[in-house]
Design an enzyme around this catalytic site. Structure first.
Site, PDB file in Angstrom:
ATOM      1  CE  LYS A 174      -1.785   3.022   2.587  1.00  0.00           C
ATOM      2  NZ  LYS A 174      -1.969   4.033   1.633  1.00  0.00           N
ATOM      3  CD  GLU A 249      13.788   2.319  10.195  1.00  0.00           C
ATOM      4  OE1 GLU A 249      13.964   3.549  10.443  1.00  0.00           O
ATOM      5  OE2 GLU A 249      14.310   1.167  10.365  1.00  0.00           O
ATOM      6  CB  CYS A 283      13.273  10.015   7.578  1.00  0.00           C
ATOM      7  SG  CYS A 283      14.170   8.809   6.677  1.00  0.00           S
ATOM      8  CD  GLU A 382       9.838  13.867  10.671  1.00  0.00           C
ATOM      9  OE1 GLU A 382       8.481  13.362  10.840  1.00  0.00           O
ATOM     10  OE2 GLU A 382      10.766  13.165  10.236  1.00  0.00           O
TER      11      GLU A 382
HETATM   12  P1  NAP Z   1       2.171   8.862   7.175  1.00  0.00           P
HETATM   13  O1  NAP Z   1       1.111   9.941   7.375  1.00  0.00           O
HETATM   14  O2  NAP Z   1       2.471   8.135   8.661  1.00  0.00           O
HETATM   15  O3  NAP Z   1       1.910   7.628   6.073  1.00  0.00           O
HETATM   16  C1  NAP Z   1       2.833   6.785   5.939  1.00  0.00           C
HETATM   17  C2  NAP Z   1       1.755   5.616   5.218  1.00  0.00           C
HETATM   18  O4  NAP Z   1       0.649   5.043   6.332  1.00  0.00           O
HETATM   19  C3  NAP Z   1       1.081   6.184   3.923  1.00  0.00           C
HETATM   20  O5  NAP Z   1       1.117   5.093   3.105  1.00  0.00           O
HETATM   21  C4  NAP Z   1      -0.262   6.426   4.872  1.00  0.00           C
HETATM   22  O6  NAP Z   1      -1.439   6.163   3.948  1.00  0.00           O
HETATM   23  C5  NAP Z   1      -0.302   5.317   5.716  1.00  0.00           C
HETATM   24  N1  NAP Z   1      -1.298   5.264   6.771  1.00  0.00           N
HETATM   25  C6  NAP Z   1      -2.099   6.360   7.035  1.00  0.00           C
HETATM   26  N2  NAP Z   1      -2.972   6.025   8.159  1.00  0.00           N
HETATM   27  C7  NAP Z   1      -2.680   4.663   8.384  1.00  0.00           C
HETATM   28  C8  NAP Z   1      -3.274   3.737   9.191  1.00  0.00           C
HETATM   29  N3  NAP Z   1      -4.401   4.033  10.183  1.00  0.00           N
HETATM   30  N4  NAP Z   1      -3.089   2.395   9.111  1.00  0.00           N
HETATM   31  C9  NAP Z   1      -2.098   2.069   8.203  1.00  0.00           C
HETATM   32  N5  NAP Z   1      -1.652   2.959   7.300  1.00  0.00           N
HETATM   33  C10 NAP Z   1      -1.767   4.160   7.550  1.00  0.00           C
HETATM   34  O7  NAP Z   1       3.681   9.368   6.948  1.00  0.00           O
HETATM   35  P2  NAP Z   1       3.948  10.370   5.483  1.00  0.00           P
HETATM   36  O8  NAP Z   1       3.532  11.698   5.718  1.00  0.00           O
HETATM   37  O9  NAP Z   1       3.547   9.576   4.360  1.00  0.00           O
HETATM   38  O10 NAP Z   1       5.472  10.424   5.503  1.00  0.00           O
HETATM   39  C11 NAP Z   1       6.129  11.181   6.320  1.00  0.00           C
HETATM   40  C12 NAP Z   1       6.924  10.648   7.473  1.00  0.00           C
HETATM   41  O11 NAP Z   1       7.619   9.283   7.272  1.00  0.00           O
HETATM   42  C13 NAP Z   1       7.901  11.521   8.054  1.00  0.00           C
HETATM   43  O12 NAP Z   1       7.630  11.195   9.706  1.00  0.00           O
HETATM   44  C14 NAP Z   1       9.020  10.833   7.925  1.00  0.00           C
HETATM   45  O13 NAP Z   1      10.120  11.054   8.849  1.00  0.00           O
HETATM   46  C15 NAP Z   1       8.909   9.325   7.770  1.00  0.00           C
HETATM   47  N6  NAP Z   1       9.767   8.524   7.266  1.00  0.00           N
HETATM   48  C16 NAP Z   1      10.958   7.848   7.660  1.00  0.00           C
HETATM   49  C17 NAP Z   1      11.727   7.039   7.164  1.00  0.00           C
HETATM   50  C18 NAP Z   1      12.595   6.077   7.627  1.00  0.00           C
HETATM   51  O14 NAP Z   1      12.956   5.409   7.102  1.00  0.00           O
HETATM   52  N7  NAP Z   1      12.802   6.353   8.873  1.00  0.00           N
HETATM   53  C19 NAP Z   1      11.971   7.163   5.556  1.00  0.00           C
HETATM   54  C20 NAP Z   1      10.929   8.092   4.824  1.00  0.00           C
HETATM   55  C21 NAP Z   1       9.908   8.776   5.641  1.00  0.00           C
HETATM   56  P3  NAP Z   1      -1.951   7.431   3.257  1.00  0.00           P
HETATM   57  O15 NAP Z   1      -0.631   8.340   2.894  1.00  0.00           O
HETATM   58  O16 NAP Z   1      -2.700   7.022   1.921  1.00  0.00           O
HETATM   59  O17 NAP Z   1      -3.071   8.079   3.969  1.00  0.00           O
END
Ligand code: NAP
Length: 480
Positions: A174, A249, A283, A382
């Site tokens: 997904k 992550e 990140c 963040e």
């Molecule tokens: P996010 O809002 O947490 O979303 C991540 C994924 O989770 C998306 O596919 C999202 O779907 C999905 N999601 C949302 N609600 C969910 C639920 N209730 N159950 C299961 N999945 C759900 O994060 P983002 O805004 O896409 O990404 C930014 C974040 O990622 C930042 O905090 C960044 O630091 C972190 N990040 C970490 C790493 C690492 O390796 N440490 C690498 C890259 C990014 P939808 O978007 O379709 O709603």
């Protein structure tokens, strides 16, 4: 020209979901990249069942065939790096060179794990009992749900999918709803690779709609998630309740320490790259620049000068250093954190305002705040955009203390010409990845990636360490 429609890949078939959503270019919101379907819970269920049905044959199948398929996928991604890099830049807003770099990483990851298909080994150890031998082997975990964020739309799907398949698991991916284009392109390549139907399934849609059904589905054996801490926390609790293996992550608040003895030009360059390249949406981006007294005035002056020369514009434009923020919501979040930083007493010394260019996009001038302290929200939460703050400190000991003064622990960096301080920092930084005279972001694809504290949970991703999550250990006793 008609907008192309893109469907989910379930059991080897392209299947339309409940409706379609447009994928918008953040450099120019009039540019629609395509329409991408949105799955509902029933479609998600079909994808998990297809993966379950494909698992027995795939998990015990010929590893040469597995390796060949992964290698073929990697070869095609690399051959199409310009085209896919353009798609990535168009949907996420990374500059074209950054987009091509990310696509190359994805291709190389598939090639790396093609090799890993043949390298998974076990152990034979003597038993404490006479006439018995003991074998320790690794087996696939089963059907794995992969949930990915928007900031690396092809590399993260690749670094989860490739090891999952290499070690004999089946997958339901997904991707982030904001950037389905690269994940769809990856699925299309996989669909022609020789991998049997049902082994890899793509289900696009919102996390708020299909997230829970995926994580809680009884047919899913493990979840690998990359994204925000809030969503990660929730997934960890759901997996614990169902005793599922989970790997998370999450975010970062990464420090870049600049010591008095640093090479000034190098320190400025790596700070600008760490904080602002890829629009600060990594990140591993450094959002806290921790600078010692002796170099502070020179460093600040040189930073302002370097930032004034940055070219912000359309991600596909020639010579652009920094593309747009990926979405309107993220832009608003970035702007609100600039205001929060100012209200807390920080001084905005560069950028921080929305830029109006010829096409309407989500452009933000990279922001630098000074006079900030570790206790401020701007240094604890963040932001996930091109917003950095400076914390001024007296010397190395205080710099190290402030670097570790965060709930996160993904990446950290130090700029110094002192071997003594570099060695001490390497040992005492509470981060999963440490950079000496290098930007905090920018990592190799064949070694472990991950953090500590609130940044990561579970075993490491990437490199051969990936087998810790994507396999399970079996101990067999044999009477001889
Ligand atoms: P996010 O809002 O947490 O979303 C991540 C994924 O989770 C998306 O596919 C999202 O779907 C999905 N999601 C949302 N609600 C969910 C639920 N209730 N159950 C299961 N999945 C759900 O994060 P983002 O805004 O896409 O990404 C930014 C974040 O990622 C930042 O905090 C960044 O630091 C972190 N990040 C970490 C790493 C690492 O390796 N440490 C690498 C890259 C990014 P939808 O978007 O379709 O709603």
């Amino acid at each position: 020209m008609a907008i192309q429609k893109h469907d989910n890949l379930i059991n080897g078939q392209w299947v339309a979901g409940a409706h379609y959503a447009p994928n918008i270019n953040p450099s120019n919101i009039a540019d629609v990249i395509g329409d991408y379907t949105q799955a509902d819970a029933a479609q998600l269920d079909a994808a998990v069942k297809a993966a379950q049905a494909a698992l027995p044959a795939w998990s015990t199948g010929n590893i040469q065939a597995r390796a060949d398929a992964l290698d073929k996928i990697g070869t095609e991604i690399l051959a199409r790096r310009e085209e896919l890099g353009t798609l990535l830049a168009r949907e996420e807003g990374k500059t074209l060179p950054e987009g091509i770099g990310e696509v190359s990483r994805a291709g190389n990851i598939f090639k790396f794990f093609a090799g890993e298909c043949l390298r998974l080994s076990g152990e034979i150890v003597p038993s404490v009992r006479s006439g018995v031998s003991v074998e320790i082997t690794r087996e696939p975990v089963g059907v794995i749900g992969l949930i990915t964020p928007w900031n690396f739309p092809i590399a993260i799907p690749a670094w989860k999918t490739a090891p999952a398949l290499a070690y004999g698991n089946c997958v339901v991916l997904k991707p982030a709803d904001l950037v389905p284009g690269c994940a769809w392109a990856l699925a299309e390549i996989i669909s022609r690779s020789g991998i049997p139907a049902g082994v890899f399934n793509l289900v696009m849609g919102r996390g708020s709609v299909i997230g829970d059904p995926l994580v809680n589905h009884p047919g899913i054996n493990a979840i690998s998630f990359t994204g925000s801490q809030g969503v990660g926390n929730r997934i960890a609790q759901q997996c614990a309740a169902n005793l599922k293996k989970v790997q998370l992550e999450m975010g970062g608040k990464n420090p870049q320490v600049i010591l008095d003895d640093a090479d000034l030009a190098q320190a400025v360059e790596l700070s600008v790259q760490s904080a602002f390249f890829s629009t600060g949406q990594r990140c591993t981006a450094a959002s806290r620049l921790i600078v010692t007294d002796g170099i502070y005035p020179k460093f600040l002056g040189a930073m302002k000068q370097r930032m004034a020369g940055l070219k912000i514009g359309d991600a596909l434009g020639a010579g652009i250093d920094i593309g747009p923020v990926s979405s309107r919501a993220q832009l608003e979040q970035d702007l609100s954190y600039v205001e929060i930083g100012k209200a807390e007493g920080g001084l905005l010394v560069a950028g921080g305002e929305r830029l109006k260019l010829s096409a309407e996009g989500f452009y933000l001038a990279p922001a630098l705040l000074t006079d900030t302290t570790a206790a401020m929200r701007i240094n604890r939460e963040e932001v996930f955009g091109p917003v950095a703050s400076i914390i001024r400190v007296k010397g190395y000991e205080e710099a190290l203390r402030e670097a570790n003064n965060t709930p996160y622990g993904l990446s950290s960096g130090i700029a110094t010409t002192s071997l003594k301080y570099a060695s001490h920092f390497k040992r005492h930084s509470q981060a999963g990845m440490v950079m000496v005279n290098l930007p905090t972001a920018g990592v190799d694809y064949h070694v472990p990636f991950g953090g500590r504290k609130g940044s990561s949970y579970g075993s490491r991703e990437q490199g051969r360490y990936a087998h810790e999550f994507f396999t399970t250990v079996k101990t067999t006793y044999i009477a001889s």
